[in-house]
Design an enzyme around this catalytic site. Structure first.
Site, PDB file in Angstrom:
ATOM      1  N   SER A  84       0.864  -1.186   0.000  1.00 43.85           N
ATOM      2  CA  SER A  84       0.000   0.000   0.000  1.00 43.85           C
ATOM      3  C   SER A  84       0.891   1.222   0.000  1.00 43.85           C
ATOM      4  O   SER A  84       1.818   1.321   0.819  1.00 43.85           O
ATOM      5  CB  SER A  84      -0.888   0.016   1.241  1.00 43.85           C
ATOM      6  OG  SER A  84      -1.443   1.304   1.403  1.00 43.85           O
ATOM      7  N   GLY A  85       0.603   2.165  -0.889  1.00 39.31           N
ATOM      8  CA  GLY A  85       1.449   3.356  -1.006  1.00 39.31           C
ATOM      9  C   GLY A  85       1.290   4.308   0.156  1.00 39.31           C
ATOM     10  O   GLY A  85       2.285   4.759   0.754  1.00 39.31           O
ATOM     11  N   SER A  86       0.058   4.623   0.523  1.00 39.00           N
ATOM     12  CA  SER A  86      -0.149   5.566   1.632  1.00 39.00           C
ATOM     13  C   SER A  86       0.396   4.958   2.922  1.00 39.00           C
ATOM     14  O   SER A  86       1.012   5.652   3.740  1.00 39.00           O
ATOM     15  CB  SER A  86      -1.639   5.925   1.771  1.00 39.00           C
ATOM     16  OG  SER A  86      -2.424   4.767   1.923  1.00 39.00           O
ATOM     17  N   ASP A 120     -10.677   6.479  -0.896  1.00 43.85           N
ATOM     18  CA  ASP A 120      -9.315   6.742  -0.408  1.00 43.85           C
ATOM     19  C   ASP A 120      -9.120   8.254  -0.375  1.00 43.85           C
ATOM     20  O   ASP A 120      -9.424   8.951  -1.347  1.00 43.85           O
ATOM     21  CB  ASP A 120      -8.313   6.082  -1.385  1.00 43.85           C
ATOM     22  CG  ASP A 120      -6.905   6.004  -0.821  1.00 43.85           C
ATOM     23  OD1 ASP A 120      -6.506   6.886  -0.039  1.00 43.85           O
ATOM     24  OD2 ASP A 120      -6.186   5.057  -1.210  1.00 43.85           O
ATOM     25  N   GLY A 176      -1.349   4.961  -3.587  1.00 39.89           N
ATOM     26  CA  GLY A 176      -0.074   4.581  -4.198  1.00 39.89           C
ATOM     27  C   GLY A 176      -0.134   3.348  -5.074  1.00 39.89           C
ATOM     28  O   GLY A 176       0.391   3.339  -6.200  1.00 39.89           O
TER      29      GLY A 176
HETATM   30  O1  LIG Z   1      -2.030   4.051  -1.180  1.00 44.40           O
HETATM   31  C1  LIG Z   1      -2.519   2.936  -1.281  1.00 44.40           C
HETATM   32  O2  LIG Z   1      -1.986   2.063  -1.967  1.00 44.40           O
HETATM   33  C2  LIG Z   1      -3.765   2.636  -0.536  1.00 44.40           C
HETATM   34  N1  LIG Z   1      -4.403   3.651   0.227  1.00 44.40           N
HETATM   35  C3  LIG Z   1      -5.472   2.953   0.983  1.00 44.40           C
HETATM   36  C4  LIG Z   1      -5.824   1.792   0.115  1.00 44.40           C
HETATM   37  C5  LIG Z   1      -4.531   1.414  -0.587  1.00 44.40           C
HETATM   38  O3  LIG Z   1      -3.842   0.481   0.184  1.00 44.40           O
END
Ligand SMILES: O=C(O)[C@H]1NCC[C@@H]1O
Length: 358
Positions: free
Chosen positions: A91-93, A253, A258
């Protein structure tokens, strides 16, 4: 108060998306890889995720990361990502929050101007380069696992909506990607409820007809995430676009997402619309941005893939100690349909129910 569990958490958000980080109170579990450790948590009752994500301790917009010893000796730390409906392989965040917490709490020594942190995730190794100044982690640019498209313009018949074309791609999680112009909604907060309703419907329709499998890990399969996108625009120095990711069971989101961004970069590259090295700004429903680029290409199984880098920012929001009283009737929490689009209403467990009935 008689405590059954105490968990120490540093709260954080990345570009608006919550990514709290467990820094104490959870022991390591067995596993040769972080994917094994993730499977261990998920298949042995899944108690921690339910306690921290469901109400009353959690909320639909929360993600929680658990820092654990890495399995790969090249990594500085391992972490697992708990989201409302699943353990995300990547997961990016959450990577941005976890890196910021590791550095700003001193769990990993910060070096200015750049600290490189290698993280072991259930999707593989991710290298984060953090710009640091005056003790603050100002940005985190992470080199994600390779991203690739399974299918472009995959047609799906969605009950109540009709035929929709979507791209199916992997960017650390598995995505269905839909151009929002097909459904006549606006990529704005005021259309939030309908974006969620449509996104969940399309995702379920995709899940009913296809089950893509990651070529290097058959344990990772099936589309679990969904993105509405606006088309790419040229911003003079590169490309930019808005998007929103619908996270199950039903919310948007808050960050540009990310892994969704990486999946989209693979799709745009496959279409010849985003070149290696070209800058790409992905903009969220809250107008926050991830700054990205494709740093190279590779193959995953037979799929041509891109090597995406995503840069964003995270901030610590607080420190808390989650406590579970042994008489609490909701040790695994509950979900109610007003906030959760809940399919299942969790009841107090039998043991505590018995206690109540005495
Ligand atoms: O940034 C992400 O990849 C995500 N943000 C919450 C759901 C994903 O995991």
């Amino acid at each position: 108060m008689h405590l059954a569990r105490t968990i120490n958490i540093v709260g954080a958000h990345a570009e608006g998306e919550i990514g709290d980080v467990v820094v104490g109170g959870v022991l390591d579990v067995p596993g040769k890889t972080m994917f094994d450790k993730m499977t261990h948590f998920w298949t042995r009752g899944d108690h921690l995720r339910k306690l921290l994500l469901n109400e009353p301790h959690g909320k639909p917009s929360r993600n929680v990361n658990v820092i654990l010893p890495p399995c790969d000796p090249r990594a500085d730390a391992g972490f697992l990502i708990m989201e409302s409906e699943e353990y995300a392989p990547m997961s990016g965040s959450n990577t941005t929050c976890t890196t910021t917490v590791l550095l700003e709490t001193g769990m990993i020594k910060m070096q200015e101007p750049i600290t490189t942190v290698t993280l072991d995730t259930a999707a593989g190794l991710v290298v984060a380069n953090a710009e640091c100044e005056g003790g603050k982690c100002k940005t985190v640019a992470f080199d994600n696992v390779p991203a690739f498209a399974f299918a472009l313009d995959f047609e799906v018949d969605v009950p109540g909506i009709g035929k929709i074309l979507c791209d199916i791609a992997w960017g650390g999680m598995m995505y269905a990607i839909v151009d929002i112009r097909q459904v006549g909604l606006k990529l704005d907060s005021e259309d939030g409820k309908r974006l969620v309703e449509y996104g969940e419907k399309i995702k379920r329709a995709v899940q009913a007809v296809t089950d893509p499998v990651h070529p290097e890990n058959p344990g990772i399969h099936g589309v679990t995430n969904f993105i509405f996108i606006e088309p790419l625009e040229d911003d003079g120095s590169g490309k930019k676009a808005r998007n929103t990711v619908v996270v199950s069971p039903g919310r948007l989101d808050r960050s540009p997402c990310g892994t969704g961004t990486c999946a989209r970069m693979a799709v745009e590259h496959a279409r010849g619309l985003l070149a290696e090295g070209q800058s790409f700004r992905h903009i969220s429903i809250t107008e926050t941005e991830f700054h990205c680029r494709i740093r190279g290409t590779t193959k995953v199984g037979d799929y041509p893939a891109v090597l995406p880098t995503v840069k964003g920012r995270a901030w610590i929001t607080g420190v808390s100690q989650v406590m579970l009283d042994s008489s609490d009737p909701f040790p695994e929490g509950f979900r109610i349909g007003d906030l959760w689009h809940a399919q299942d209403k969790v009841r107090p467990d039998t043991h505590h129910k018995d206690v109540l009935e005495i």
